[in-house]
Design an enzyme around this catalytic site. Structure first.
Site, PDB file in Angstrom:
ATOM      1  N   GLU A  33     -16.261   0.337 -22.404  1.00 26.58           N
ATOM      2  CA  GLU A  33     -16.194   1.242 -21.130  1.00 26.58           C
ATOM      3  C   GLU A  33     -17.848   1.584 -20.835  1.00 26.58           C
ATOM      4  OE1 GLU A  33     -14.155   1.517 -18.368  1.00 26.58           O
ATOM      5  OE2 GLU A  33     -16.061   2.375 -17.683  1.00 26.58           O
ATOM      6  N   LEU A  38     -12.787   7.370 -19.851  1.00 31.09           N
ATOM      7  CA  LEU A  38     -11.806   6.362 -19.942  1.00 31.09           C
ATOM      8  C   LEU A  38     -11.018   6.425 -18.836  1.00 31.09           C
ATOM      9  CD1 LEU A  38     -10.880   6.172 -23.737  1.00 31.09           C
ATOM     10  CD2 LEU A  38     -12.791   4.889 -22.610  1.00 31.09           C
ATOM     11  N   GLY A  39     -10.324   5.186 -18.526  1.00 33.47           N
ATOM     12  CA  GLY A  39      -9.342   5.370 -17.549  1.00 33.47           C
ATOM     13  C   GLY A  39      -9.712   4.576 -16.220  1.00 33.47           C
ATOM     14  N   SER A 146     -12.326  -3.475  -9.874  1.00 34.94           N
ATOM     15  CA  SER A 146     -12.767  -3.670  -8.535  1.00 34.94           C
ATOM     16  C   SER A 146     -13.750  -2.449  -7.997  1.00 34.94           C
ATOM     17  CB  SER A 146     -11.578  -3.862  -7.815  1.00 34.94           C
ATOM     18  OG  SER A 146     -11.113  -2.792  -7.467  1.00 34.94           O
ATOM     19  N   VAL A 184      -3.610   1.211   2.989  1.00 34.91           N
ATOM     20  CA  VAL A 184      -2.899   2.213   1.830  1.00 34.91           C
ATOM     21  C   VAL A 184      -4.062   3.544   1.506  1.00 34.91           C
ATOM     22  CG1 VAL A 184      -2.037   2.957  -0.402  1.00 34.91           C
ATOM     23  CG2 VAL A 184      -1.483   0.491   0.490  1.00 34.91           C
ATOM     24  N   ILE A 185      -5.387   2.976   1.010  1.00 35.44           N
ATOM     25  CA  ILE A 185      -6.177   3.939   0.633  1.00 35.44           C
ATOM     26  C   ILE A 185      -6.672   4.851   1.813  1.00 35.44           C
ATOM     27  CG2 ILE A 185      -8.510   4.409  -0.125  1.00 35.44           C
ATOM     28  CD1 ILE A 185      -7.797   2.156  -2.015  1.00 35.44           C
ATOM     29  N   LEU A 187      -5.167   5.426   4.694  1.00 34.69           N
ATOM     30  CA  LEU A 187      -3.969   6.290   5.369  1.00 34.69           C
ATOM     31  C   LEU A 187      -3.776   7.401   4.328  1.00 34.69           C
ATOM     32  CD1 LEU A 187      -1.291   3.582   6.664  1.00 34.69           C
ATOM     33  CD2 LEU A 187      -3.022   5.036   7.949  1.00 34.69           C
ATOM     34  N   VAL A 238     -14.152  -3.061  14.422  1.00 34.37           N
ATOM     35  CA  VAL A 238     -15.568  -2.419  14.679  1.00 34.37           C
ATOM     36  C   VAL A 238     -16.696  -3.321  14.420  1.00 34.37           C
ATOM     37  CG1 VAL A 238     -16.900  -0.729  13.032  1.00 34.37           C
ATOM     38  CG2 VAL A 238     -14.285  -0.498  13.314  1.00 34.37           C
ATOM     39  N   HIS A 445      25.244  13.067  -5.649  1.00 31.58           N
ATOM     40  CA  HIS A 445      25.340  13.566  -4.378  1.00 31.58           C
ATOM     41  C   HIS A 445      25.010  15.041  -4.584  1.00 31.58           C
ATOM     42  CE1 HIS A 445      26.375  14.839  -0.280  1.00 31.58           C
ATOM     43  NE2 HIS A 445      26.916  15.775  -0.806  1.00 31.58           N
TER      44      HIS A 445
END
Ligand SMILES: Cc1cc2nc3c(=O)[nH]c(=O)nc-3n(C[C@H](O)[C@H](O)[C@H](O)COP(=O)(O)OP(=O)(O)OC[C@H]3O[C@@H](n4cnc5c(N)ncnc54)[C@H](O)[C@@H]3O)c2cc1C
Length: 467
Positions: A33, A38-39, A146, A184-185, A187, A238, A445
């Site tokens: 890495e 990490l992650g 990415s 998604v990101i 919003l 845009v 319920h």
């Protein structure tokens, strides 16, 4: 030279999960890495920090707007953005340290530095201080992920014209945040700052937000977010983003082709992400990319070089942490001679706005296009006792089933805890359940999950009980 059976390059959810599974299967495993933690994107600048901010901002929103309705009277709540960011950093820190613990527990060798191929079996690791070492590996898994992408005419100054990474670390709440991209990101982060008091305008090229999800969810989410105060400029392209001091001017063309201008103090560019292979030395190993810069893989996620595999955001498919994780497990098991399988149709997609949005399987639009005969059942959240008790009455569950066989083809949810509820759809569809199978299963319920049972009853024979 150190020798390994399996070396993983990149420690995001794809990479670290691949390394753990490889180690569990008895391979001598290494992970490389380039950052000190990490992650990957997910834990450091993606899933986890964004959810930490969403949760903090949701508490504030509730304190400001919803407590009084519950009979809880407090003084006007204030935002301490520095503490919100600090708490987010604490969550990230705890989570990434958890990965170090897992690496130790599974006896995985961790190398910090940039991994680059010297050949198909040798990888050089270059540390920040310039020193390097080379290791040898029988198999390598590329999991380099990415990075945010932009538009060619936008210059990201990372102060006012920002990506998601900077949006997770702002020092002030914007007065007016203009978000380019209604995915998604955009919003999720738009919701964070909207709740904390910013005006938020979303400029989207398409005629709807979250375009990949079922149209019913997109429609309902637009309605709910508008109610919360978010503004939308849809079908708007845009063409320029200019910063002048503390102001960012966004110029665009609306659907009539007329020029529109919107000004804010911050502009979040969230137009997608691109695969990341910089500095990886793929050419030295002979690994090919596809036309979109992704590492090319076959159905076994093997590249054109037999001992090198690739997973996660750097290859084709949805850019999601849990998709990357499944692929990490799949490759490790293939290397061990097993025959694992991933059903990509059953990778759920989630948006952590409030209410949350989640979908799995086919959308109604996809089924129409494929000419499949289907039936639809739906149920509104507002008809649930659980929703009325909590006050979360927005949203619905929509189940699409095969017209003849009743097999569930898609489940789409917008509502409280949709992100967790969608697991029921995934499991049902993994076992190829019919809508009737769900309709006949007891659901506790009062729960939000009862809306799934009711939607299934509606799909089966239009016999939902509470509508
Ligand atoms: C703001 C935001 C929110 C998100 N929220 C969600 C969510 O809620 N749910 C979800 O499923 N997904 C979410 N995602 C997407 C998710 O983060 C990615 O799909 C996931 O991280 C991809 O995992 P990966 O292992 O393929 O790559 P990454 O997580 O990108 O990890 C790749 C790692 O490889 C390292 N690396 C790259 N090149 C080298 C090299 N040559 N040598 C050594 N190391 C290298 C990088 O430093 C990085 O740590 C979100 C993303 C963002 C940006």
């Amino acid at each position: 030279m150190s020798q390994f059976d399996v070396t993983v390059i990149g420690s995001g959810p794809g990479g670290y999960v691949a390394a753990i599974r490889a180690a569990q299967l008895g391979f001598k495993t290494a992970i490389i890495e380039k950052y000190s933690t990490l992650g990957g994107t997910c834990l450091n600048v993606g899933c986890i920090p964004s959810k930490a901010l969403l949760d903090s901002s949701e508490h504030f929103e509730n304190a400001k707007h919803n407590f009084a309705g519950h009979g809880i009277i407090i003084n006007e709540p204030q935002v301490d953005i520095a503490r919100i960011i600090e708490r987010k950093n604490e969550v990230v820190d705890q989570t990434t340290k958890g990965i170090n613990f897992l690496m130790d527990k599974n006896k995985i060798t961790v190398f910090e530095g940039l991994g680059s191929f010297e050949s198909a079996t040798q990888i050089k690791i270059t540390k920040n201080d310039g020193s390097s070492e080379t290791i040898e590996s029988k198999y390598t898994i590329i999991a380099t992920g990415s990075k945010p992408s932009s538009l060619p005419f936008i210059s990201l100054d990372k102060e006012r014209v920002i990506t998601s990474t900077e949006a997770l670390n702002l020092k002030e709440v914007p007065k007016h945040l203009v978000v380019i991209g209604g995915g998604v990101i955009g919003l999720e982060l738009g919701s964070v700052y909207l709740r904390l008091g910013a005006q938020v305008t979303v400029v989207e090229f398409m005629d709807k937000i979250i375009p990949g999800m079922d149209g019913a969810l997109s429609k309902e989410l637009t309605k709910v977010l508008k109610k919360q105060g978010m503004k939308f400029m849809l079908s708007t392209a845009v063409s320029a983003v200019e910063r002048n001091g503390d102001t960012v001017k966004i110029t665009a063309k609306d659907k009539k082709g007329e020029e529109v201008v919107v000004e804010g103090d911050y502009c979040l560019v969230s137009v997608g992400r691109k695969p990341y292979t910089d500095g990886l030395g793929l050419e030295k190993a002979g690994v090919e990319l596809d036309e979109r810069g992704r590492v090319k893989t076959n159905d076994h996620l093997q590249t054109n070089v037999a001992n090198i595999y690739a997973i996660g955001d750097v290859i084709k498919g949805a850019m999601l942490a849990h998709k990357a994780e499944e692929e990490g497990v799949l490759v490790a098991e293939i290397l061990a001679g097993q025959k694992p399988h991933i059903n990509y149709n059953l990778i759920p997609g989630v948006v952590y706005t409030w209410p949350e949005v989640a979908g799995v399987g086919k959308t109604e639009e996809q089924l129409k296009e494929e000419g499949v005969a289907y039936k639809v059942g739906s149920f509104p959240m507002r008809a649930l006792g659980r929703s009325r008790a909590s006050g979360d009455t927005d949203g619905l569950v929509k189940i699409i089933a095969d017209e003849k066989t009743d097999e569930i083809l898609g489940m789409h949810i917008i509502g409280a805890r949709a992100a967790d509820l969608i697991a029921e759809g995934v499991i049902a569809m993994e076992f190829r359940a019919s809508a009737e199978d769900i309709a006949r299963s007891s659901h506790a319920h009062p729960t939000y999950a009862e809306a799934i049972k009711e939607a299934a009853l509606d799909a089966t024979a239009k016999r939902s009980i509470h509508m």
